[in-house]
Design a protein around this motif. Structure first.
Motif, short mmCIF file in Angstrom:
data_model
loop_
_atom_site.label_atom_id
_atom_site.label_comp_id
_atom_site.label_asym_id
_atom_site.label_seq_id
_atom_site.Cartn_x
_atom_site.Cartn_y
_atom_site.Cartn_z
N ALA A 111 19.10 28.47 -16.92
CA ALA A 111 18.23 27.43 -16.35
C ALA A 111 17.05 27.15 -17.28
O ALA A 111 16.66 25.99 -17.51
N ASN A 112 16.49 28.22 -17.84
CA ASN A 112 15.36 28.06 -18.75
C ASN A 112 15.79 27.31 -20.01
O ASN A 112 15.07 26.44 -20.52
N LYS A 113 16.97 27.62 -20.51
CA LYS A 113 17.49 26.95 -21.70
C LYS A 113 17.68 25.46 -21.46
O LYS A 113 17.33 24.63 -22.30
N ALA A 114 18.19 25.12 -20.28
CA ALA A 114 18.39 23.71 -19.93
C ALA A 114 17.05 22.99 -19.80
O ALA A 114 16.91 21.82 -20.21
N PHE A 115 16.07 23.68 -19.22
CA PHE A 115 14.73 23.10 -19.05
C PHE A 115 14.10 22.83 -20.41
O PHE A 115 13.56 21.74 -20.65
N VAL A 116 14.18 23.80 -21.31
CA VAL A 116 13.60 23.64 -22.65
C VAL A 116 14.29 22.50 -23.40
O VAL A 116 13.64 21.68 -24.06
N LYS A 117 15.61 22.44 -23.28
CA LYS A 117 16.35 21.36 -23.94
C LYS A 117 15.90 20.00 -23.44
O LYS A 117 15.72 19.05 -24.21
N GLY A 118 15.70 19.90 -22.13
CA GLY A 118 15.24 18.64 -21.55
C GLY A 118 13.86 18.25 -22.06
O GLY A 118 13.62 17.07 -22.38
N LEU A 119 12.96 19.23 -22.14
CA LEU A 119 11.61 18.95 -22.62
C LEU A 119 11.63 18.51 -24.09
O LEU A 119 10.95 17.55 -24.47
N LYS A 120 12.41 19.21 -24.90
CA LYS A 120 12.42 18.91 -26.34
C LYS A 120 13.15 17.62 -26.68
O LYS A 120 12.90 17.03 -27.73
N SER A 121 14.03 17.20 -25.80
CA SER A 121 14.78 15.97 -26.09
C SER A 121 14.10 14.73 -25.52
O SER A 121 14.50 13.61 -25.82
N HIS A 122 13.07 14.92 -24.70
CA HIS A 122 12.37 13.78 -24.11
C HIS A 122 11.38 13.20 -25.12
O HIS A 122 10.70 13.94 -25.83
N PRO A 123 11.28 11.86 -25.22
CA PRO A 123 10.39 11.27 -26.23
C PRO A 123 8.91 11.61 -26.04
O PRO A 123 8.15 11.60 -27.02
N VAL A 124 8.49 11.89 -24.81
CA VAL A 124 7.09 12.23 -24.58
C VAL A 124 6.84 13.71 -24.87
O VAL A 124 6.01 14.07 -25.70
N THR A 125 7.55 14.60 -24.17
CA THR A 125 7.32 16.04 -24.30
C THR A 125 7.93 16.63 -25.57
O THR A 125 7.51 17.69 -26.01
N GLY A 126 8.91 15.95 -26.15
CA GLY A 126 9.56 16.47 -27.35
C GLY A 126 9.07 15.85 -28.63
O GLY A 126 9.25 16.41 -29.71
N GLU A 127 8.44 14.67 -28.54
CA GLU A 127 8.00 13.97 -29.75
C GLU A 127 6.52 13.59 -29.70
O GLU A 127 5.72 14.05 -30.52
N GLY A 128 6.12 12.78 -28.73
CA GLY A 128 4.76 12.26 -28.68
C GLY A 128 3.69 13.32 -28.53
O GLY A 128 2.74 13.40 -29.33
N LEU A 129 3.82 14.17 -27.52
CA LEU A 129 2.80 15.18 -27.26
C LEU A 129 2.70 16.24 -28.36
O LEU A 129 1.60 16.60 -28.78
N PRO A 130 3.83 16.78 -28.87
CA PRO A 130 3.70 17.77 -29.96
C PRO A 130 3.08 17.17 -31.23
O PRO A 130 2.38 17.87 -31.96
N ALA A 131 3.36 15.90 -31.50
CA ALA A 131 2.89 15.29 -32.74
C ALA A 131 1.44 14.84 -32.66
O ALA A 131 0.67 15.01 -33.61
N PHE A 132 1.05 14.27 -31.51
CA PHE A 132 -0.26 13.62 -31.42
C PHE A 132 -1.12 14.09 -30.25
O PHE A 132 -2.22 13.57 -30.05
#
Length: 383
Positions: free
Chosen positions: A224-245
């Motif tokens: 379940a944790n692995k699926a949750f992390v995958k979802g967060l990292k693949s989302h454009p906000v939580t996986g790209e926008g927030l980590p970058a900026f």
């Protein structure tokens, strides 16, 4: 995480800790637990800074485990700012460590009348409460520095600055991040003032020798944790926008929509918004040897914070969040990232909610105390 630590700060013989089962609060954690205790145990008519109010600190239900993003600490009380039930929360290491120590909540009760200021140390061997008046009047950074000299650098600290001691309505409760900087704050509602009213300057947590909390079904939990992390990292906000900026990634978007707080909310468009956008600040952080992405606790995979250095490459503050930037920035007509970072540092050190403080400066500017855009004036006013 099956017990509650209650500390009666007003006991005749001095602060007295008692540990009890979770009991009727079983199944609750974080915000649900802090608000449930306040609703049941605090008289709605009591004075927020009096002995009848209680300050509750509770980790989330999954804190202390390997679950991603499980490091939020909830702080609840009757608010001295609003008069209602208040919950504020913060990241940092404190929630994870408190949960591994087995506590679902710490409840500060009663009121000390001796004038002493206390620190509470909790480890696997028990609880030690002692007066330490040498901490009086210190900011959060100096407080943590003193405490780590005494207790080592494998602890997590929860503390208040001068604002909490003075019981200011905008006072926050600070939690240390992975580098033991007091940069993560439960800011809303004056929870730091209630901690100050209990005469508690700091809570030091040490989980040395303890392992992470185990799931009943480790394999299912891991999946379940692995699926949750995958979802967060693949989302454009939580996986790209927030980590970058960081959270200030929304600055340009909100300004274009006409919803960016400007000159004490008299306008929704800040002409110089690009100078304080998430993109600009992230670039500046990297150029100065800081970092545009940083996790405030172990297990954070979004990493929406950062390390902001000054022009000489020295640490100034953690990456200011959107709320800090828009209130100390656009709301005050200030377009200089260094000024905003300094204001962020001051708020963290003094123990102030950055939203309350930034808006207060904006009100002062509109009232004519200083001009919109006055960088040094804003810094002096906060000081």
């Amino acid at each position: 995480m099956d017990k509650i630590l209650r500390i009666d700060m007003g006991a005749d013989e001095g602060p007295q800790p008692t540990v009890e089962p979770l009991g009727e609060y079983s199944g609750k954690g974080g915000r649900a637990l802090t608000s449930a205790i306040v609703a049941k145990e605090v008289d709605p008519a009591c004075h927020p800074l009096g002995p009848e109010n209680k300050l509750i600190l509770a980790p989330g239900l999954l804190s202390g485990s390997v679950a991603a993003m499980s490091g939020r600490l909830s702080v609840g009380c009757k608010s001295p700012l609003t008069g209602g039930i208040k919950e504020a929360n913060a990241g940092g290491q404190a929630s994870q460590v408190l949960a591994r120590l087995g506590y679902a909540a710490i409840v500060l009760e009663g009121k000390c009348t001796t004038g002493d200021l206390y620190k509470v140390f909790i480890d696997n061997d028990g609880i030690n409460i002692s007066a330490d008046n040498s901490l009086k009047g210190l900011g959060n950074y100096d407080t943590v520095s003193r405490l780590t000299q005494e207790y080592g650098k494998k602890v997590a600290c929860i503390s208040i600055g001068q604002a909490g001691e003075m019981m200011l309505g905008a006072a926050s409760v600070a939690c240390t991040d992975m580098e033991l900087r007091p940069t993560r704050h439960a800011g809303r509602g004056g929870v730091g003032a209630v901690m100050g009213s209990k005469s508690v300057k700091a809570i030091i947590l040490d989980d040395t020798g303890l392992s992470v909390r185990k799931a009943k079904d480790p394999e299912k939990f891991k999946a379940a944790n692995k699926a949750f992390v995958k979802g967060l990292k693949s989302h454009p906000v939580t996986g790209e926008g927030l980590p970058a900026f960081g959270t200030a990634v929304v600055t340009n978007v909100l300004n274009e929509a006409g919803g960016y707080p400007t000159n004490n909310f008299t306008s929704g468009v800040f002409p110089n918004h690009e100078k304080i956008s998430g993109e600009t600040i992230a670039t500046l952080e990297v150029e100065r040897g800081g970092s545009a992405t940083h996790g405030c606790h172990r297990g954070c995979v979004i990493r929406c914070s950062g390390i902001y250095n000054d022009k000489n490459g020295n640490y100034l503050s953690k990456q200011p969040e959107y709320e800090t930037i828009c209130t100390h920035g656009g709301c005050c007509g200030i377009d200089d990232p260094d000024t905003i970072a300094m204001l962020d540092y001051l708020d963290d050190d003094i123990g102030l909610d950055t939203i309350e403080t930034g808006v207060a400066v904006g009100v002062a500017m509109e009232a004519g105390l200083l001009a919109f855009g006055d960088r040094e004036g804003a810094i002096d006013l906060v000081k």
